[in-house]
Design a protein around this motif. Structure first.
Motif, PDB file in Angstrom:
ATOM      1  N   TRP A  99       0.946  -1.362   0.012  1.00  9.97           N
ATOM      2  CA  TRP A  99       0.052  -0.020  -0.012  1.00  9.97           C
ATOM      3  C   TRP A  99       0.773   1.191  -0.054  1.00  9.97           C
ATOM      4  N   TYR A 100       0.773   1.983  -1.022  1.00  9.30           N
ATOM      5  CA  TYR A 100       1.216   3.187  -1.063  1.00  9.30           C
ATOM      6  C   TYR A 100       0.331   4.490  -1.048  1.00  9.30           C
ATOM      7  N   GLU A 101       0.808   5.808  -0.747  1.00 11.76           N
ATOM      8  CA  GLU A 101      -0.049   6.953  -0.892  1.00 11.76           C
ATOM      9  C   GLU A 101      -1.083   6.856  -1.895  1.00 11.76           C
ATOM     10  N   THR A 102      -0.688   6.803  -3.088  1.00  8.58           N
ATOM     11  CA  THR A 102      -1.663   7.031  -4.076  1.00  8.58           C
ATOM     12  C   THR A 102      -1.991   5.798  -5.092  1.00  8.58           C
ATOM     13  N   HIS A 103      -1.559   4.524  -4.571  1.00  9.48           N
ATOM     14  CA  HIS A 103      -1.706   3.437  -5.485  1.00  9.48           C
ATOM     15  C   HIS A 103      -1.328   2.178  -4.719  1.00  9.48           C
ATOM     16  N   GLU A 171      -5.820   7.039  -5.268  1.00  7.23           N
ATOM     17  CA  GLU A 171      -5.932   8.499  -4.988  1.00  7.23           C
ATOM     18  C   GLU A 171      -7.307   8.842  -5.451  1.00  7.23           C
ATOM     19  N   GLY A 172      -8.298   9.535  -4.710  1.00  2.00           N
ATOM     20  CA  GLY A 172      -9.550   9.672  -5.201  1.00  2.00           C
ATOM     21  C   GLY A 172     -10.367   8.663  -5.105  1.00  2.00           C
ATOM     22  N   PHE A 173     -10.143   7.560  -4.306  1.00  5.50           N
ATOM     23  CA  PHE A 173     -10.998   6.567  -4.085  1.00  5.50           C
ATOM     24  C   PHE A 173     -11.159   6.040  -2.810  1.00  5.50           C
ATOM     25  N   GLN A 174     -12.533   5.398  -2.571  1.00  9.10           N
ATOM     26  CA  GLN A 174     -12.589   4.747  -1.265  1.00  9.10           C
ATOM     27  C   GLN A 174     -12.603   3.250  -1.235  1.00  9.10           C
ATOM     28  N   ALA A 175     -11.931   3.083  -0.489  1.00 11.55           N
ATOM     29  CA  ALA A 175     -11.687   1.249  -0.485  1.00 11.55           C
ATOM     30  C   ALA A 175     -12.538   0.573   0.479  1.00 11.55           C
ATOM     31  N   GLU A 176     -12.826  -0.624  -0.011  1.00  9.09           N
ATOM     32  CA  GLU A 176     -13.918  -1.270   0.942  1.00  9.09           C
ATOM     33  C   GLU A 176     -13.819  -2.688   0.665  1.00  9.09           C
ATOM     34  N   ASP A 177     -13.395  -3.687   1.798  1.00  9.74           N
ATOM     35  CA  ASP A 177     -13.175  -4.889   1.618  1.00  9.74           C
ATOM     36  C   ASP A 177     -14.380  -5.889   1.447  1.00  9.74           C
ATOM     37  N   ILE A 178     -14.415  -6.595   0.351  1.00  4.56           N
ATOM     38  CA  ILE A 178     -15.733  -7.333   0.067  1.00  4.56           C
ATOM     39  C   ILE A 178     -15.406  -8.798  -0.183  1.00  4.56           C
ATOM     40  N   LEU A 179     -16.194  -9.914  -0.511  1.00  3.48           N
ATOM     41  CA  LEU A 179     -16.173 -11.120  -0.801  1.00  3.48           C
ATOM     42  C   LEU A 179     -16.759 -11.242  -2.212  1.00  3.48           C
ATOM     43  N   ILE A 180     -16.198 -12.050  -3.024  1.00  3.22           N
ATOM     44  CA  ILE A 180     -16.749 -12.471  -4.264  1.00  3.22           C
ATOM     45  C   ILE A 180     -16.912 -13.901  -4.423  1.00  3.22           C
ATOM     46  N   ASN A 181     -17.787 -14.460  -4.457  1.00  2.00           N
ATOM     47  CA  ASN A 181     -17.654 -16.000  -4.432  1.00  2.00           C
ATOM     48  C   ASN A 181     -16.836 -16.650  -3.273  1.00  2.00           C
ATOM     49  N   ASP A 182     -16.765 -16.148  -2.260  1.00  2.00           N
ATOM     50  CA  ASP A 182     -15.831 -16.497  -1.032  1.00  2.00           C
ATOM     51  C   ASP A 182     -14.318 -15.982  -1.242  1.00  2.00           C
ATOM     52  N   TYR A 183     -14.137 -15.369  -2.362  1.00  2.00           N
ATOM     53  CA  TYR A 183     -12.743 -14.721  -2.620  1.00  2.00           C
ATOM     54  C   TYR A 183     -12.717 -13.491  -2.166  1.00  2.00           C
ATOM     55  N   GLY A 185     -11.596  -9.548  -1.753  1.00  2.00           N
ATOM     56  CA  GLY A 185     -11.514  -8.796  -2.779  1.00  2.00           C
ATOM     57  C   GLY A 185     -11.565  -7.377  -1.962  1.00  2.00           C
ATOM     58  N   THR A 186     -11.540  -6.308  -3.052  1.00  2.00           N
ATOM     59  CA  THR A 186     -11.417  -4.805  -2.561  1.00  2.00           C
ATOM     60  C   THR A 186     -12.426  -4.025  -3.614  1.00  2.00           C
ATOM     61  N   LEU A 187     -13.198  -3.183  -3.194  1.00  2.00           N
ATOM     62  CA  LEU A 187     -13.798  -2.465  -4.167  1.00  2.00           C
ATOM     63  C   LEU A 187     -13.286  -0.788  -3.902  1.00  2.00           C
ATOM     64  N   PHE A 188     -13.070  -0.219  -5.018  1.00  2.00           N
ATOM     65  CA  PHE A 188     -12.526   1.208  -5.070  1.00  2.00           C
ATOM     66  C   PHE A 188     -13.612   2.200  -5.629  1.00  2.00           C
ATOM     67  N   MET A 189     -14.241   2.610  -4.923  1.00  2.00           N
ATOM     68  CA  MET A 189     -15.224   3.633  -5.227  1.00  2.00           C
ATOM     69  C   MET A 189     -14.834   5.109  -5.376  1.00  2.00           C
ATOM     70  N   PRO A 190     -15.073   5.636  -6.752  1.00  2.00           N
ATOM     71  CA  PRO A 190     -14.387   7.057  -6.908  1.00  2.00           C
ATOM     72  C   PRO A 190     -14.959   8.408  -6.121  1.00  2.00           C
ATOM     73  N   ASP A 191     -14.419   9.141  -5.633  1.00  2.00           N
ATOM     74  CA  ASP A 191     -14.895  10.263  -5.154  1.00  2.00           C
ATOM     75  C   ASP A 191     -15.726  11.149  -6.283  1.00  2.00           C
ATOM     76  N   ASP A 192     -15.067  11.361  -7.469  1.00  2.00           N
ATOM     77  CA  ASP A 192     -15.705  11.770  -8.887  1.00  2.00           C
ATOM     78  C   ASP A 192     -16.530  10.792  -9.342  1.00  2.00           C
ATOM     79  N   PRO A 193     -17.885  11.217  -9.408  1.00  2.00           N
ATOM     80  CA  PRO A 193     -18.983  10.298 -10.233  1.00  2.00           C
ATOM     81  C   PRO A 193     -18.559   9.771 -11.578  1.00  2.00           C
TER      82      PRO A 193
END
Length: 235
Positions: A99-103, A171-183, A185-193
């Motif tokens: 994990w880095y500041e922007t990526h 950078e500019g995204f909000q991260a959320e941990d999730i599960l995809i078929n028990d695997y 994963g991470t969802l990155f939702m943008p601040d800019d629609p």
């Protein structure tokens, strides 16, 4: 002040005046990169040599391969100030997440791929979308989908072989941990629609990392990800 110093001063003044006049006569227009332009740049960063070779192909062949994503496959080390946790290691050490500041960088340590890449696709697309291109590399595949309004969806996946890596801009995204078929994963939702969301997950059994990019709701993206499976490509 010597004659030489005076001459240099006059040159700087004249250059400044010329630059200001040029700016008034030809004002610089603000550049807005289209999604297709951004995706093309991302493909170039992922594999410059292959990108250059594809650019030399006929236009119709290049059009068939016009896919990319914020999900970048890179084969070089990346600098930057590391934050949060320096490394998050997978249980079998198949990959390391940095994990880095922007990526985020996913570095792989698996064996090299044997044979051709498997062909995956989204089997539950939103109404009106169809596959328009499939870019198949030695260890990665990018699939593009489009509807009549030219809205795009991208599915990218990479075989986790030694020496390869994937990068996701955070950078500019909000991260959320999730599960995809028990695997996991991470969802990155943008601040800019206007930007695409990125959902990534890893299938350790197949040794593949997936990424799905779309400008759709969270539920729609999760539903599509759960319906990614082996397909017989029509492109």
């Amino acid at each position: 002040m010597t004659d030489q110093e005076l001459d240099q001063l006059m040159r700087r003044v004249l250059l400044d005046v010329a630059a200001k006049n040029e700016q008034k006569e030809n004002p610089i227009q603000e550049f807005h990169a289209s999604r297709q332009y951004q995706h093309e740049i991302q493909k170039m960063l992922r594999d410059p040599l292959s990108w250059a070779k594809r650019r030399d192909r006929p236009v119709w062949k290049r059009w068939m391969q016009r896919v990319a994503a914020v999900f970048l496959a890179v084969f070089i080390g990346l600098g930057g100030a590391m934050v949060i946790s320096p490394t998050v290691r997978a249980a079998v050490i198949q990959w390391v997440t940095e994990w880095y500041e922007t990526h985020i960088v996913y570095r792989y340590s698996g064996e090299d791929i044997q044979g051709e890449m498997p062909q995956y696709g989204i089997t539950a697309l939103p109404n009106g979308y169809q596959e328009i291109g499939r870019d198949i590399g030695p260890a990665s595949v990018s699939v593009a989908y489009e509807n009549e309004d030219h809205d795009l969806i991208f599915l990218d996946y990479t075989f986790m072989e030694e020496g390869a890596a994937n990068l996701i801009v955070t950078e500019g995204f909000q991260a959320e941990d999730i599960l995809i078929n028990d695997y996991e994963g991470t969802l990155f939702m943008p601040d800019d629609p206007q930007d695409m969301s990125t959902l990534t997950w890893i299938d350790p059994e197949e040794n593949i990392q997936f990424a799905l990019n779309a400008s759709l709701s969270k539920n729609a993206i999760l539903y599509m990800a759960e319906e990614v499976s082996l397909v017989e490509s029509t492109k």
